[in-house]
Design an enzyme around this catalytic site. Structure first.
Site, PDB file in Angstrom:
ATOM      1  N   TRP A 358       6.026   7.546  10.591  1.00 55.58           N
ATOM      2  CA  TRP A 358       5.068   8.615  10.312  1.00 55.58           C
ATOM      3  C   TRP A 358       5.558   9.949  10.855  1.00 55.58           C
ATOM      4  CZ3 TRP A 358       0.946  10.752  13.757  1.00 55.58           C
ATOM      5  CH2 TRP A 358       1.126  10.436  15.103  1.00 55.58           C
ATOM      6  N   ASP A 359       6.591   9.897  11.693  1.00 54.20           N
ATOM      7  CA  ASP A 359       7.232  11.105  12.196  1.00 54.20           C
ATOM      8  C   ASP A 359       7.533  12.087  11.069  1.00 54.20           C
ATOM      9  OD1 ASP A 359       7.510   8.938  13.939  1.00 54.20           O
ATOM     10  OD2 ASP A 359       9.338   9.725  14.841  1.00 54.20           O
ATOM     11  N   GLU A 490       0.468   4.765  21.883  1.00 53.12           N
ATOM     12  CA  GLU A 490       0.822   3.334  21.826  1.00 53.12           C
ATOM     13  C   GLU A 490       0.653   2.637  23.178  1.00 53.12           C
ATOM     14  OE1 GLU A 490       4.697   3.998  20.116  1.00 53.12           O
ATOM     15  OE2 GLU A 490       4.076   3.137  18.202  1.00 53.12           O
ATOM     16  N   LYS A 602       0.595   7.993  26.176  1.00 56.35           N
ATOM     17  CA  LYS A 602       2.013   8.156  25.867  1.00 56.35           C
ATOM     18  C   LYS A 602       2.251   9.461  25.123  1.00 56.35           C
ATOM     19  CE  LYS A 602       5.686   5.621  23.407  1.00 56.35           C
ATOM     20  NZ  LYS A 602       5.897   4.662  22.316  1.00 56.35           N
ATOM     21  N   GLN A 603       1.375   9.780  24.212  1.00 52.19           N
ATOM     22  CA  GLN A 603       1.541  10.998  23.427  1.00 52.19           C
ATOM     23  C   GLN A 603       0.179  11.415  22.896  1.00 52.19           C
ATOM     24  OE1 GLN A 603       3.710   8.748  20.049  1.00 52.19           O
ATOM     25  NE2 GLN A 603       2.934  10.580  19.057  1.00 52.19           N
TER      26      GLN A 603
END
Lengths: 768, 768
Positions: A358-359, A490, A602-603
């Site tokens: 999906w990046d 994640e 994580k992000q």
């Protein structure tokens, strides 16, 4: 590798001094690519030290048999590996009967690497003292041609320093290569044919299972002091998958002997007859010659930089960082071919496998939209359109959905899912949202609506159907919920009602419905064609809308924030700043269960939603959510700092924005996560670009107009970037005192700067 | 295999007719074991059809290198495999120069297997027509001696039916065996030494890594019409890991030739010199001879049945089922050795690996407590005590706990964790609770408190420390929560506040604290010794108590039930009866994410809590929770039906109780889950026993007294069982009209029947 390893320079990546410990890291950083192929910066000559050999060809992959501990229903049968391709760069070298090997020779002096990003070449030079006492000076230059993208060229110069030298060159091509990350130590390449003449050789091999045919070729010339000496090989050795030529020559002390090797690949993706194509490619390259090829390379890169360069004044490290990111993105993906995509490691390593995450939609498309012709972004969208059938198959066969619901894979090469952890593969379904968002984003930016009736609407319908089926009604909450997902963060698995996922699910349905209406009124024939093809009724759309209109979003009234998921506030909410440094990175220090039950992120997750849908929320909401979630974010994903940098800039937290910028732009150069030897983080590099253009520059597109709200970190004197907006090129230059806008060409462009309308044209428009 | 494959019989498992498709299933069902070793019912002679070869030795395992797709921090390095041991049963046979192989001969007639559970032997007979026209009748009897538990004996009789026959026997022992489930196709056995004489042979091998040394031996005798013909082998062939003898003989049509093979293992767990021990074992077995060994076997099994038999009148299938379960439990674990435990597949297959799951404490201990001397259950507790250090290490090194917190492994051989799925290994922490509960249960049943001050208290402290650290305080709920667990229902992963887990966590702390007090007052020296050893302060206990006293339990006031976990009511609550049959078993039909977000329950979870702590809840609470959760339970765990059968009986749902009973007792015989070829479900067999004794018999122990509330399914005429309660043997016989109680010996036993006190003695006590 430490943070001072790479020398600061505006245009080049430079390493000085030989450090065996850093060879693998440097092999990643100095990688070359031209969109069609790429290589890690492996040495041409023998190197018996620690090295990670890698050559890659765009679109050529191998479906490696899945490896799991405990098979779960629905797992895909294979994991597509980025395939280590045949090696064409190899040249074994003997100097006075001793094999040149930097790992074993007596001394290496003045070792230096330079990756010249401005001109697109890689140079390595050193002096070596061999065990036999011969001292030599070596200079090797290599580049992969952008114009002739099936070929690369190496010029390997040797000058004996203290005595005459007998030099034996053994250039080879070798298809007997393996992947370091092969699951079962299987061979991936089946050799087919070896062909050779006195100056060139061809090894044709095909991949097992996928049957990609590749001809790897080389053409060699021996020179003395730059002049072709026209010698033939004294031996030609070949096996079924390798050819090696041997050339012997003698060169006097102080004189320079060279081998020039042209090499590359022709592949069955592009040619019926790969061998004939290879012969033709060599012919073209030889006729152009080294110097012309190099000049063409410099020109091609100049053209790329002309459009995509970002300058930063007063901060060399920041300047080097952003150029490295832009350079790598351009090495990885040229946008010419809608069968290709942007692998997370590009041509710099094997890790992660697959080429498409999906990046691409969430991070890369904005960069390619703004710095390339809009066809490039459209090709990236088309890639997904072409894989829609497989996304429907994936949802149906692997996961039990029906009626044309599409779930795009987490990781893919050809549209089939190839990742195999249930908590990611089956539950990180938000990826579907980014794919729909990219369609919206493309239209928003380019104004090219034609993609939607032609292709995009079918994708939007498949995705809307997925969300409709994936949500379920909770009697308890009297709303629709989405259970058992993994969000962008994640570090949580199998959670309920991830805010980001629920939000984008609702948005996808709403957007699909709007576009169906719009296509119905503006493109009635496409509307009819598509609705018949996908068998969609008004009643079904009504069912979708029930879900979208009554979606549940976890919220804390008390804190004034959205909750990342149900139950987030049950965690022990110890902020990152209060977490012992020795515990980080948590994904290396803690067992997985501990990571999961911690509050650490994580992000960007809730914040990713704020990034995509900024206009749906107030600045105050952004501030509250940013301040809450950022304090728990460990940024252990390469995709995290860029979004935070942009939002920090919006919130006038410029120190924070700058820190995040540096972290994202020099992630690999300074090896923040101690893993650059596995390859570079290509897709997050687009996030670096966004940090400047959207973060500091404040660029947005609203109602078909470009908006800016320029800011500048105190560490910089100024910066500039260019964007291609609807076929007009706008250059933006920001300093502490003013911002200037300039448009290429004669047409004006009305933009909004800090809320005010400004007419930009080919004269400088200054805003103080 | 269909449900009529096994012939109903009160005392034997019988298969009639040869069906190549069922060979692997029958190999599981007809398995033999004697606590020290066991084997699947593989044919002695060559069989070229589908077969799953398996011989196993108690306590001998192999730490196979872990295989995972994506390594997560905290995973153990190996997975202990139940090791396929050297084969000593093999006898290749040639009849008139043709190799006997039921897969290739012209015809197989009158094939019959019988596993005689009463006497503890396995017999196979058939007639075969060979390709060369020879017709033979074969009868093979095999048993593993309970008395001489290192040896087994095979008597293989051949009678040619239509012509004289030259018979060549080739008995062998073979240490060149492999595991079907080896992760990396590695060899597990290293051959050491082969020794042979004219009548016996020894192959000594040791396991790689674990270095268990095993001597596998055989002793052969050839007979004609039952008389030893004293012939020597015509050839002895050996390699480094295999020995084969060749005996030629001629037998006239209608006469019977036999080979008698004694074989077995001596292992370094028990002997310094395994070879000398093997020689001694053969000597003993030969001197006793086949007939005495068989008679001893019959006597030994009679003794076991005398104590543990359950009779059922009027329902042969139910009778056969319960005896099969009791027989297998006794084959698997004799309780003599506290280094051993009860593997989930016993000696019937490789699957699951390891020997010890929470099954032992949650399901098996009640059976062994009631049908064996109490030392057997104490040995099972001691097994965990001996592994406490490793449980502390596991919590510390793999999971980041401290200060002596113990987490017992999910699966183990030697105390080290060897299972590797984060959602199980790291999150299915409730297993710790069952281990503490077994200590309580042992004392409750046996009245033997000495175990707690001697050993149990240390285990209870380590476990209490774990729960104290594992719980965390939720400001939101203002209570302690346990986040990120998998409960007994493995169809949920990484959930918050699993009711069962939270409940048993609180109970463990409370119970540990009570026992610390009790030991302090009754065993002050032990108290001092232990508290010093584990460095436990009163302040620490206070900290534990905070958690226990303020634990959160998810509840639905509206439904009057406890919630299996936070958010359970958000699911789409479609009952199992409304789920399409074609979708089951869901773990084979659905992808894992779909299983997880469904409401379907693999096995008792909230109800498991009600089973353990029945007295903590009212009958009405049980009814509400049972009716709610049973309706969502798919019983895809072998451990599920028994608990439901017991609770259905409590709630007077006798039809349901009977159905669950049949499902648990004939799970393998009728192959409900279509997987018996992998082996039998040994640990759940103890649940079958509980279904009768605790379910129908209503046996409980409260305040040092036995309670009963006997019920009987309408399908039965009567049933009886015996239990060993504190050194008194009580026989209970139930019919539709009366229940009788009889005690062995002269001492009375006061019991409570349906709430009323009854004095049982050696006379029949009848209750109408």
């Amino acid at each position: 590798m430490n943070q001072d390893y790479i020398k600061p320079d505006n245009w080049s990546i430079i390493e000085e001094g030989f450090d065996a410990e850093s060879v693998k890291s440097s092999e990643s950083l100095f990688s070359l690519g031209n969109g069609a192929m790429g290589q890690r910066a492996n040495f041409e000559e023998t190197y018996s030290g620690e090295t990670f050999q890698g050559s890659y060809i765009a679109g050529i992959y191998y479906p490696d048999k899945t490896k799991v501990g405990w098979w779960k229903n629905g797992y895909p049968k294979y994991f597509a590996k980025v395939l280590n391709a045949p090696n064409w760069i190899g040249i074994n070298i003997e100097i006075n009967e001793e094999n040149l090997d930097l790992n074993t020779c007596d001394e290496v002096r003045n070792f230096r690497r330079e990756l010249n990003m401005k001109e697109g070449w890689y140079n390595r030079s050193f002096e070596a003292v061999l065990k036999n006492g011969t001292e030599i000076s070596v200079n090797v230059r290599r580049f992969l041609s952008l114009d002739l993208d099936e070929a690369g060229i190496i010029k390997y110069d040797i000058t004996p320093l203290n005595k005459d030298a007998k030099i034996v060159y053994k250039p080879y091509i070798d298809a007997g290569v393996t992947n370091e990350d092969a699951n079962w130590d299987e061979k991936f390449w089946k050799p087919l044919e070896v062909k050779k003449s006195n100056s060139e050789a061809f090894v044709t091999a095909k991949t097992f299972k996928t049957h990609f045919k590749v001809t790897t070729f080389m053409h060699n010339t021996i020179l003395a002091n730059g002049e072709n000496v026209n010698i033939s090989p004294s031996a030609i050795d070949s096996t079924i998958d390798k050819v090696q030529f041997t050339y012997g020559t003698i060169i006097a002390k102080g004189q320079t002997s060279s081998i020039q090797k042209i090499g590359g690949y022709t592949v069955s993706l592009n040619h019926e007859n790969t061998l004939a194509a290879a012969e033709k490619c060599i012919k073209t390259a030889v006729s152009l010659g080294h110097d012309t090829l190099l000049q063409n390379q410099i020109n091609a890169w100049a053209k790329i930089w002309e459009m995509s360069d970002i300058t930063i004044e007063g901060d060399v490290k920041a300047q080097q960082g952003i150029r490295f990111n832009i350079f790598q993105l351009n090495q990885t993906y040229s946008g010419k071919d809608s069968r290709l995509n942007i692998g997370p490691k590009g041509f710099t390593g094997e890790k992660y496998g697959g080429s498409t995450y999906w990046d691409t939609e969430a991070y890369c498309i904005p960069f390619y939209m703004a710095t390339k012709d809009q066809e490039v972004a459209r090709n990236l969208l088309t890639y997904r359109y072409n894989q829609l059938d497989k996304a429907i198959e994936n949802a149906k066969d692997n996961l039990g959905f029906k009626n044309g619901a599409a779930l795009y894979p987490m990781v893919t090469m050809n549209g089939e899912e190839c990742h195999n952890e249930w908590e990611i593969t089956h539950e990180e379904i938000h990826r579907n949202g980014a794919i729909a968002f990219a369609i919206y984003n493309y239209y928003r930016y380019t104004g090219d609506y034609s993609y939607i009736p032609e292709k995009g609407l079918e994708v939007l319908i498949g995705i809307a159907r997925f969300w409709h089926q994936r949500a379920s009604f909770s009697k308890e909450k009297n709303q629709y919920v989405i259970l058992g997902v993994t969000g962008p963060n994640e570090y949580e698995n199998n959670i309920n009602n991830n805010f980001y996922t629920n939000y984008i699910a609702k948005w996808c349905i709403d957007y699909a419905e709007e576009q169906i209406k719009k296509v119905a009124s503006e493109y009635p024939q496409d509307h009819k064609r598509i609705l018949e093809k996908v068998n969609l009724s008004a009643a079904e759309i009504q069912e979708w809308k029930k879900v979208a209109d009554d979606m549940y979003f976890p919220t804390s009234e008390e804190l004034g924030i959205y909750l990342q998921q149900d139950g987030f506030l049950d965690k022990e909410l110890i902020r990152v700043k209060d977490l012992d440094r020795s515990q980080r990175p948590i994904n290396q220090k803690w067992s997985w269960d501990r990571v999961l039950r911690s509050p650490y992120i994580k992000q960007a997750d809730v914040l990713q939603c704020f990034y995509f849908f900024e206009d749906h929320f107030s600045r105050e909401e952004l501030k509250r959510n940013f301040e809450f979630y950022e304090s728990f974010t460990v940024h252990e994903s390469s995709l995290s700092p860029c979004v935070h940098s942009i939002q920090a800039a919006v919130l006038d937290k410029m120190d924070m924005a700058y820190t995040f910028y540096l972290r994202t732009s020099r992630l690999d150069l300074d090896d923040y996560n101690k893993e650059v030897e596995e390859g570079c983080h290509i897709t997050s590099m687009a996030g670096t670009w966004m940090s400047i253009v959207e973060g500091f520059g404040g660029m947005r597109v609203k109602n078909d107009q470009l908006h800016f709200s320029p800011k500048i970190p105190k560490e910089w004197k100024g910066y500039s970037f260019k964007i291609n907006f609807r076929h007009q090129i706008l250059k933006v230059t920001v300093s502490h005192t003013e911002t200037t806008f300039m448009v290429d060409g004669d047409q004006d462009l009305t933009i909004i700067v800090n809320g005010k309308s400004v007419i930009a044209n080919k004269q400088l428009a200054k805003i103080n």
